[in-house]
Design an enzyme around this catalytic site. Structure first.
Site, PDB file in Angstrom:
ATOM      1  N   TYR A 142       0.860  -1.117   0.163  1.00  0.00           N
ATOM      2  CA  TYR A 142      -0.014   0.004  -0.030  1.00  0.00           C
ATOM      3  C   TYR A 142       0.995   1.077   0.057  1.00  0.00           C
ATOM      4  O   TYR A 142       1.991   1.356   0.911  1.00  0.00           O
ATOM      5  CB  TYR A 142      -0.923  -0.060   1.337  1.00  0.00           C
ATOM      6  CG  TYR A 142      -1.746   1.179   1.297  1.00  0.00           C
ATOM      7  CD1 TYR A 142      -2.920   1.351   0.373  1.00  0.00           C
ATOM      8  CD2 TYR A 142      -1.672   2.121   2.299  1.00  0.00           C
ATOM      9  CE1 TYR A 142      -3.779   2.451   0.681  1.00  0.00           C
ATOM     10  CE2 TYR A 142      -2.245   3.224   2.521  1.00  0.00           C
ATOM     11  CZ  TYR A 142      -3.540   3.484   1.564  1.00  0.00           C
ATOM     12  OH  TYR A 142      -4.109   4.656   1.686  1.00  0.00           O
ATOM     13  N   ASP A 237       9.254   3.014  -0.128  1.00  0.00           N
ATOM     14  CA  ASP A 237       8.299   3.633   0.677  1.00  0.00           C
ATOM     15  C   ASP A 237       8.441   3.202   2.203  1.00  0.00           C
ATOM     16  O   ASP A 237       7.967   2.197   2.661  1.00  0.00           O
ATOM     17  CB  ASP A 237       6.761   3.224   0.228  1.00  0.00           C
ATOM     18  CG  ASP A 237       5.598   3.952   0.882  1.00  0.00           C
ATOM     19  OD1 ASP A 237       5.728   4.507   1.944  1.00  0.00           O
ATOM     20  OD2 ASP A 237       4.492   3.736   0.610  1.00  0.00           O
ATOM     21  N   LYS A 265       3.831   9.027   8.824  1.00  0.00           N
ATOM     22  CA  LYS A 265       3.664   8.301  10.147  1.00  0.00           C
ATOM     23  C   LYS A 265       4.699   8.884  11.176  1.00  0.00           C
ATOM     24  O   LYS A 265       4.566  10.063  11.808  1.00  0.00           O
ATOM     25  CB  LYS A 265       3.685   6.853  10.084  1.00  0.00           C
ATOM     26  CG  LYS A 265       2.409   6.609   9.243  1.00  0.00           C
ATOM     27  CD  LYS A 265       1.983   5.086   8.979  1.00  0.00           C
ATOM     28  CE  LYS A 265       0.887   4.964   8.239  1.00  0.00           C
ATOM     29  NZ  LYS A 265       0.604   4.304   7.030  1.00  0.00           N
TER      30      LYS A 265
HETATM   31  C1  LIG Z   1       0.130   4.681   5.683  1.00  0.00           C
HETATM   32  C2  LIG Z   1       1.017   4.559   4.543  1.00  0.00           C
HETATM   33  C3  LIG Z   1       0.767   5.520   3.376  1.00  0.00           C
HETATM   34  C4  LIG Z   1       0.076   6.558   3.331  1.00  0.00           C
HETATM   35  O1  LIG Z   1       0.420   7.525   4.211  1.00  0.00           O
HETATM   36  P1  LIG Z   1      -1.121   8.289   4.666  1.00  0.00           P
HETATM   37  O2  LIG Z   1      -0.527   9.298   5.705  1.00  0.00           O
HETATM   38  O3  LIG Z   1      -2.035   7.471   5.118  1.00  0.00           O
HETATM   39  O4  LIG Z   1      -1.711   9.061   3.587  1.00  0.00           O
HETATM   40  C5  LIG Z   1       1.604   5.367   2.384  1.00  0.00           C
HETATM   41  N1  LIG Z   1       2.647   4.042   2.413  1.00  0.00           N
HETATM   42  C6  LIG Z   1       2.786   3.314   3.472  1.00  0.00           C
HETATM   43  C7  LIG Z   1       3.592   2.213   3.355  1.00  0.00           C
HETATM   44  C8  LIG Z   1       1.746   3.283   4.379  1.00  0.00           C
HETATM   45  O5  LIG Z   1       1.810   2.575   5.389  1.00  0.00           O
END
Ligand SMILES: *Cc1c(COP(=O)(O)O)cnc(C)c1O
Length: 426
Positions: A142, A237, A265
């Site tokens: 994701y 990511d 995060k």
């Molecule tokens: C949570 C997440 C996102 C998206 O971040 P948001 O702050 O919710 O937009 C993107 N990549 C990864 C790996 C994530 O866990």
């Protein structure tokens, strides 16, 4: 009726599903979501004052636990000077300097407001810098909800994917190719089919949105090699893994260099923050230096920067946290494994540092297809049982359990006990 139920009944009338982010709605576990009134250390408290040991940790940011005094005080101090200026500030410089110091291979940072925004912008930059349109992502990883990443693998991987959400045009995901996590040949097949067209390969270095699945030995290094061979950029990511696997993130932890790295995060300390980072040569392609446009009214917000800086500085000064987090997570994984065996529950627990996932499967889980084999009904019963015992987990199988520095032996033992009793009744 409890307060959560009362609030939920009101919420569904004025908010889609009663929530501002879908997984919070507890749909996969068929329950009414807990409305949280406050949080402190390893605990969240619902609107009825019930206390839960929290393993959601706001989906990752709260690595020091909730309401950490150092972060709270930094925010309180920042708030006194005004909430937003729309102008550069000292804290943004300090934040970028600290990230460049702690994260390998990055020379410049652009702050944004969410992980979604960070990834969306990094992909635009990769396309702008390479002059190529196609991207490769992995099924089950994701990367936020931007259009080109909301894709399901098509019947033929080479043909590009289909939108996984209504409202995303086929034309937009036409350029998104889908490979299999921990399967290098699936990546090579795509790159060799489009040798001059792939701008980037984007990966969660530890997949944590299909449940936790670590990279197989050599997988990340193999991606690096393939990207070099085909002139594609490698994007890590690290919205979850950044400052969690290690202070330097996955690049430091696995010793593999990425070209662009996205964060979110943890770097916001609980405030809405994201960032994308890379070499000077790449990052100077971004406006106002270069032709890749990207902007943000609230980007680098002073209060958000205060929270993030406080958290990153604290982690830098307390690096022993990482070894302890790993020990705690490994202990918990071991206990869950032991009681599952004792009660005849087919369970595979994956743990990488401070993230873990129990999958209700009879086999090990190293691929997305393995994760999908999990017994979701069983997860729902497990979730309900744990909640009943005062343990708040992610309300869906394909999410991670997050440990924080605030979880002590007492909470871990209480959690293991809850798991033991829950497994006994599954
Ligand atoms: C949570 C997440 C996102 C998206 O971040 P948001 O702050 O919710 O937009 C993107 N990549 C990864 C790996 C994530 O866990």
């Amino acid at each position: 009726m409890d307060q959560s139920q009362l609030l939920y009944d009101r919420a569904v009338k004025v908010m889609p599903g009663g929530v501002n982010s879908p997984v919070r709605a507890y749909r996969s576990v068929n329950m009414c979501p807990r409305f949280i009134a406050k949080a402190d250390g390893p605990f969240v408290y619902d609107e009825d004052g019930r206390r839960y040991i929290d393993y959601v940790c706001s989906w990752g940011p709260m690595i020091l636990g909730h309401n950490h005094p150092v972060i709270r005080e930094a925010v309180e101090k920042a708030v006194k000077d005004g909430l937003s200026f729309g102008a550069p500030t000292r804290r943004e410089v300090e934040m970028a300097e600290l990230m460049v110091e702690l994260v390998p291979n990055i020379e410049m940072v652009r702050m944004v407001n969410s992980g979604t925004e960070a990834v969306m912008s990094a992909i635009r930059l990769a396309r702008g810098a390479t002059g190529r349109d196609k991207i490769i992502k992995f099924e089950g990883c994701y990367h936020g909800h931007s259009d080109c990443l909301l894709v399901n693998a098509g019947s033929s991987a080479l043909a590009g994917g289909h939108p996984s959400s209504a409202g995303v045009p086929e034309d937009i995901v036409r350029h998104t190719l889908t490979a299999q996590f921990n399967d290098l040949p699936s990546v090579e097949a795509l790159l060799s089919a489009y040798p001059q067209e792939v701008a980037c390969v984007i990966v969660e270095p530890v997949a944590a949105n299909m449940g936790v699945v670590g990279p197989a030995p050599g997988f990340l290094a193999g991606l690096r090699k393939l990207c070099d061979q085909y002139g594609a950029l490698l994007i890590f990511d690290e919205v979850i893994t950044g400052f969690r696997l290690a202070l330097g993130g996955a690049q430091a932890y696995y010793g593999v260099k990425a070209d662009l790295v996205t964060f979110g995060k943890i770097i916001g300390g609980g405030m809405p923050v994201g960032a994308y980072c890379g070499s000077r040569a790449l990052m100077e392609q971004v406006a106002p230096c270069g032709p890749v446009y990207q902007a943000g009214t609230l980007s680098g917000n002073p209060v958000a920067m205060a929270a993030g800086l406080a958290q990153l500085r604290y982690l830098k000064d307390h690096q022993e946290i990482y070894a302890k987090l790993n020990q705690k997570a490994a202990w918990l994984a071991g206990e869950m494994d032991r009681s599952a065996k004792k009660h005849g529950v087919a369970l595979a627990v994956n743990q990488v540092e401070s993230v873990l996932s129990p999958f209700f499967v009879p086999t090990e889980v190293t691929r997305f297809t393995d994760a999908k084999g999990s017994d979701l009904q069983r997860y729902a019963r497990y979730f309900a049982g744990m909640l009943h015992h005062g343990v708040a987990l992610a309300p869906a199988q394909f999410e991670a359990m997050f440990l924080s520095a605030a979880h002590t032996k007492a909470e871990l033992e209480e959690t293991a006990q809850a798991a033991e009793e829950t497994f006994a009744g599954l």
